[in-house]
Design a protein around this motif. Structure first.
Motif, PDB file in Angstrom:
ATOM      1  N   ASP A 130       1.669   8.255   7.248  1.00  0.00           N
ATOM      2  CA  ASP A 130       2.510   8.806   6.186  1.00  0.00           C
ATOM      3  C   ASP A 130       3.782   9.439   6.733  1.00  0.00           C
ATOM      4  N   GLN A 131       3.931   9.460   8.037  1.00  0.00           N
ATOM      5  CA  GLN A 131       5.133  10.038   8.658  1.00  0.00           C
ATOM      6  C   GLN A 131       6.153   8.930   8.935  1.00  0.00           C
ATOM      7  N   THR A 132       6.603   8.300   7.857  1.00  0.00           N
ATOM      8  CA  THR A 132       7.493   7.139   8.016  1.00  0.00           C
ATOM      9  C   THR A 132       8.828   7.314   7.317  1.00  0.00           C
ATOM     10  N   HIS A 133       9.166   8.524   6.925  1.00  0.00           N
ATOM     11  CA  HIS A 133      10.433   8.730   6.239  1.00  0.00           C
ATOM     12  C   HIS A 133      11.610   8.507   7.191  1.00  0.00           C
ATOM     13  N   VAL A 134      12.693   8.055   6.628  1.00  0.00           N
ATOM     14  CA  VAL A 134      13.887   7.758   7.426  1.00  0.00           C
ATOM     15  C   VAL A 134      14.332   9.000   8.191  1.00  0.00           C
ATOM     16  N   ASN A 135      14.645   8.798   9.450  1.00  0.00           N
ATOM     17  CA  ASN A 135      15.100   9.866  10.348  1.00  0.00           C
ATOM     18  C   ASN A 135      14.017  10.892  10.678  1.00  0.00           C
ATOM     19  N   HIS A 136      12.774  10.571  10.318  1.00  0.00           N
ATOM     20  CA  HIS A 136      11.677  11.447  10.725  1.00  0.00           C
ATOM     21  C   HIS A 136      11.431  11.222  12.215  1.00  0.00           C
ATOM     22  N   PRO A 137      11.205  12.291  12.995  1.00  0.00           N
ATOM     23  CA  PRO A 137      11.023  12.103  14.446  1.00  0.00           C
ATOM     24  C   PRO A 137       9.835  11.223  14.808  1.00  0.00           C
TER      25      PRO A 137
ATOM     26  N   PRO B  47       0.808  -1.227   0.000  1.00  0.00           N
ATOM     27  CA  PRO B  47       0.000   0.000   0.000  1.00  0.00           C
ATOM     28  C   PRO B  47       0.839   1.275   0.000  1.00  0.00           C
ATOM     29  N   CYS B  48       0.142   2.399  -0.224  1.00  0.00           N
ATOM     30  CA  CYS B  48       0.802   3.700  -0.227  1.00  0.00           C
ATOM     31  C   CYS B  48      -0.226   4.780   0.115  1.00  0.00           C
ATOM     32  N   CYS B  49       0.261   5.978   0.464  1.00  0.00           N
ATOM     33  CA  CYS B  49      -0.598   7.154   0.660  1.00  0.00           C
ATOM     34  C   CYS B  49      -1.746   6.890   1.629  1.00  0.00           C
ATOM     35  N   TYR B  50      -1.420   6.474   2.823  1.00  0.00           N
ATOM     36  CA  TYR B  50      -2.429   6.185   3.838  1.00  0.00           C
ATOM     37  C   TYR B  50      -3.216   7.437   4.204  1.00  0.00           C
ATOM     38  N   GLY B  51      -2.588   8.583   4.111  1.00  0.00           N
ATOM     39  CA  GLY B  51      -3.253   9.824   4.491  1.00  0.00           C
ATOM     40  C   GLY B  51      -4.353  10.257   3.556  1.00  0.00           C
ATOM     41  N   SER B  52      -4.446   9.666   2.371  1.00  0.00           N
ATOM     42  CA  SER B  52      -5.493  10.049   1.426  1.00  0.00           C
ATOM     43  C   SER B  52      -6.706   9.125   1.476  1.00  0.00           C
ATOM     44  N   LEU B  53      -6.740   8.235   2.469  1.00  0.00           N
ATOM     45  CA  LEU B  53      -7.921   7.372   2.613  1.00  0.00           C
ATOM     46  C   LEU B  53      -9.151   8.231   2.895  1.00  0.00           C
ATOM     47  N   HIS B  54     -10.261   7.857   2.308  1.00  0.00           N
ATOM     48  CA  HIS B  54     -11.516   8.570   2.549  1.00  0.00           C
ATOM     49  C   HIS B  54     -12.686   7.668   2.169  1.00  0.00           C
ATOM     50  N   THR B  55     -13.790   7.887   2.815  1.00  0.00           N
ATOM     51  CA  THR B  55     -14.981   7.103   2.531  1.00  0.00           C
ATOM     52  C   THR B  55     -15.530   7.461   1.151  1.00  0.00           C
ATOM     53  N   THR B  56     -15.926   6.451   0.377  1.00  0.00           N
ATOM     54  CA  THR B  56     -16.521   6.666  -0.941  1.00  0.00           C
ATOM     55  C   THR B  56     -17.843   5.918  -1.008  1.00  0.00           C
ATOM     56  N   ASP B  57     -18.483   5.994  -2.174  1.00  0.00           N
ATOM     57  CA  ASP B  57     -19.740   5.263  -2.327  1.00  0.00           C
ATOM     58  C   ASP B  57     -19.531   3.761  -2.350  1.00  0.00           C
ATOM     59  N   ARG B  58     -18.258   3.307  -2.535  1.00  0.00           N
ATOM     60  CA  ARG B  58     -17.960   1.875  -2.584  1.00  0.00           C
ATOM     61  C   ARG B  58     -17.149   1.386  -1.394  1.00  0.00           C
ATOM     62  N   LEU B  59     -16.542   2.319  -0.663  1.00  0.00           N
ATOM     63  CA  LEU B  59     -15.655   1.933   0.431  1.00  0.00           C
ATOM     64  C   LEU B  59     -16.044   2.636   1.720  1.00  0.00           C
ATOM     65  N   GLN B  60     -16.091   1.861   2.794  1.00  0.00           N
ATOM     66  CA  GLN B  60     -16.355   2.396   4.121  1.00  0.00           C
ATOM     67  C   GLN B  60     -15.188   2.047   5.036  1.00  0.00           C
ATOM     68  N   TYR B  61     -14.822   2.963   5.875  1.00  0.00           N
ATOM     69  CA  TYR B  61     -13.736   2.735   6.844  1.00  0.00           C
ATOM     70  C   TYR B  61     -14.276   2.900   8.260  1.00  0.00           C
ATOM     71  N   PRO B  62     -13.748   2.070   9.199  1.00  0.00           N
ATOM     72  CA  PRO B  62     -12.796   0.965   9.020  1.00  0.00           C
ATOM     73  C   PRO B  62     -13.351  -0.137   8.110  1.00  0.00           C
ATOM     74  N   ARG B  63     -12.452  -0.935   7.564  1.00  0.00           N
ATOM     75  CA  ARG B  63     -12.833  -1.948   6.585  1.00  0.00           C
ATOM     76  C   ARG B  63     -13.426  -3.191   7.227  1.00  0.00           C
ATOM     77  N   SER B  64     -13.004  -3.546   8.432  1.00  0.00           N
ATOM     78  CA  SER B  64     -13.412  -4.820   9.028  1.00  0.00           C
ATOM     79  C   SER B  64     -14.301  -4.601  10.238  1.00  0.00           C
ATOM     80  N   ALA B  65     -15.059  -5.626  10.564  1.00  0.00           N
ATOM     81  CA  ALA B  65     -15.914  -5.577  11.744  1.00  0.00           C
ATOM     82  C   ALA B  65     -15.084  -5.515  13.019  1.00  0.00           C
TER      83      ALA B  65
END
Length: 619
Positions: A563-570, A527-545
């Motif tokens: 998304d704050q996972t860059h090397v040496n990021h605090p 996966p990528c770009c976790y910060g851009s997750l958003h509810t749509t007409d086909r997807l609801q979050y959280p995904r699991s019960a």
């Protein structure tokens, strides 16, 4: 080239056996094909035909064009309409019995699915026949060929042309007794009343001012100003005295109207929208609607006066006669209800568009993490993957070291590919069909096609340029087990055994997982770009019960922190945990649908900040 659209043949016992019952998209695509006339600047051996489906649920009766042949396919790869293009080329290959070279005949299949992608494919084949005016100087696809290029998930305009107007028209065709002006028509009216927003709009306005001045000097002020009256560059009109339009002038004061849907030039969007409005105005009465939708009616009549649209009118008139049989007449006593919609254009950059959205602040992440109960997070698998790839034997066209990437990305991309390809090699069986979702330039899919010659690989991508680059590499490798599909991810409907995705952004990863679950296929996704997750007409979050007790605001906060996972990021350590939480939710969703899922990290971990790997196999 094959034009594939969804239709339903009338039985042979009917009086007119060559009639088809089809949805609105088919009528629109037939109009596009009629408009471009499939003229090309070079000879071609490709053919065009309709692939019909007995289960079609359309409501429009359409007379099958003489130039098209009816054919029933066993299955379709993507949402219809679609354009299938086959190209053949010869490539030199080593003779296994000696050192001599032999010519290998390569046939490449390219499928463009969805209304916009299919229409663009037809228009590109005919771009040479469109000259301005009234078309854009660069052809029917407009400035830099960008008309309807962006997918409808990200483009307000593409969504309007490809989805909303088609749905509005379909709704009216199915429910003729409803006389309210629907959402799509009002959006079009609002758009056409807004200021023009085009590339170099001030330069264009100054040119129009200059052209008008030239006409006035010739004493021909009655002639309309258009691109036809374009005058070559003249340094005099650039003087301060002549230029009255400043770059600070409000757009609404430039005096530029929407002569066409996207501005001053006729583009493919006009051709797509015209059939929808023809049907709408036939049902709801053009003259009656002119008082409510004046700009839309003006646009429609402007197109109708153009020579190429006469042929479209003949076809659409026949569709209306066959479908409605001229029996449906709206009484003058009927009142039209105009829904209230936002007064803005359909340009994504329109500042008047409502962008009210609750901002997510990662400073609240500790509170959000408090909702993650013990046991929700899946333990990361620590087992080392044994690489099965000898990069020295991989040809340049399938190898990141072959010069396809900037030098600073080559090593990291190689490591990423090795992780995913190794996982697939451990799972794949002879004859498997593998789809590389969001394939981009095909780095992963082409490598798999080379390493697994007995498997069929599908490169799925909505960007034409990316697939074109991939096709060059496939032909260089003489691969015969690759198919190209250009369409939105959710438009893909073909069968497959394994789905792979390397850094599918945001919700795309979840759409890939849902596609795999729907097909009961194995998945290997990073996966990528976790910060851009958003509810749509086909997807609801959280995904699991299992994660259902986590509030949506807290869930999105965790996604942003992931998304704050860059090397040496605090916040790197906390970011990794947030990634693990989001992907644990995805894994739980798959597990509840009968999958065994392993969650791990790519090796080495610094090959990419987004280094989670989900591998799921149907139990």
């Amino acid at each position: 080239m094959e034009l594939s659209v969804e239709v339903n043949e009338r039985s042979s016992s009917e009086a007119e056996p060559r009639l088809l019952k089809c949805p609105v998209e088919t009528a629109v695509m037939a109009c596009v094909r009629s408009y471009v006339e499939m003229q090309t600047s070079a000879p071609t051996t490709t053919t065009t035909r309709l692939e019909t489906h007995p289960a079609g649920n359309g409501r429009l009766w359409m007379r099958l064009p003489d130039a098209l042949e009816s054919d029933v396919s066993d299955y379709v790869e993507c949402r219809l309409p679609a354009v299938r293009q086959s190209s053949a080329s010869s490539s030199a290959s080593a003779n296994p019995t000696g050192d001599s070279q032999v010519q290998v005949r390569i046939r490449v299949q390219h499928l463009s699915g969805g209304l916009s992608a299919a229409a663009r494919r037809l228009a590109k084949a005919s771009a040479a026949v469109f000259e301005s005016p009234p078309h854009h100087p660069q052809g029917l696809l407009g400035f830099r060929g960008s008309c309807l290029h962006a997918p409808n998930e990200t483009s307000v305009w593409t969504k309007f042309c490809e989805v909303e107007m088609v749905e509005t028209t379909e709704l009216l065709v199915r429910n003729l007794l409803s006389h309210s002006a629907h959402f799509g028509q009002i959006l079009a009216e609002r758009h056409l009343t807004q200021p023009l927003r085009i590339h170099n709009v001030y330069k264009f306005a100054r040119r129009m001012q200059h052209n008008q001045a030239a006409l006035d000097q010739r004493g021909d002020a009655s002639q309309p100003v258009a691109e036809a009256s374009r005058i070559g560059k003249n340094r005099k009109w650039k003087s301060k005295k002549a230029v009255l339009i400043e770059s600070s002038t409000p757009l609404k004061d430039l005096g530029l109207d929407h002569e066409f849907a996207e501005g001053p030039h006729l583009t493919l969007a006009d051709v797509l929208l015209y059939p929808c409005f023809y049907l709408i105005f036939h049902i709801l009465n053009l003259d009656r609607l002119s008082a409510h939708l004046p700009e839309t009616v003006r646009w429609f009549r402007n197109l109708r006066s153009r020579p190429r649209f006469e042929k479209l009118d003949d076809f659409l008139s026949d569709v209306c006669r066959l479908t409605f049989k001229d029996e449906f007449i709206i009484s003058d006593s009927v009142e039209y209800l105009m829904p209230d919609v936002e007064n803005c254009s359909l340009y994504k950059c329109d500042p008047s568009r409502d962008r009210s959205k609750k901002r997510v602040f990662t400073k609240d992440v500790e509170t959000a993490l408090g909702f993650i109960k013990q046991g929700l997070e899946i333990d990361l698998c620590k087992t080392k993957r044994q690489s099965k790839i000898d990069w020295s034997s991989v040809p340049d066209a399938a190898n990141p070291f072959g010069g396809h990437l900037p030098a600073d990305r080559v090593e990291r991309k190689t490591q990423q590919l090795e992780n995913l390809a190794t996982a697939v090699l451990n799972i794949a069986k002879d004859g498997n069909r593998i789809v590389d979702f969001c394939s981009g330039g095909g780095h992963l899919g082409i490598l798999l096609a080379y390493l697994l010659p007995s498997c069929q690989i599908v490169l799925l991508e909505n960007k034409e340029q990316s697939l074109s680059r991939a096709q060059v590499r496939v032909e260089a490798l003489s691969l015969t087990n690759v198919t190209f599909v250009q369409c939105n991810l959710d438009f893909f409907t073909g069968p497959f055994d394994i789905g792979v995705a390397l850094h599918a952004c945001g919700v795309s990863t979840d759409l890939v997982l849902d596609k795999c679950i729907e097909r009961k296929a194995t998945f290997v996704v990073c996966p990528c770009c976790y910060g851009s997750l958003h509810t749509t007409d086909r997807l609801q979050y959280p995904r699991s019960a299992v994660f259902s007790d986590v509030p949506i605001d807290s869930y999105m906060c965790i996604g942003h922190s992931a998304d704050q996972t860059h090397v040496n990021h605090p916040m790197e350590e906390r970011g990794v945990r947030c990634m693990t939480i989001i992907d644990s939710d995805r894994a739980q969703h798959a597990m509840s649908n009968g999958y065994s899922v392993v969650l791990s990290q790519l090796e080495p971990k610094n090959c990419t900040p987004k280094n989670m790997l989900l591998v799921g196999v149907r139990v």
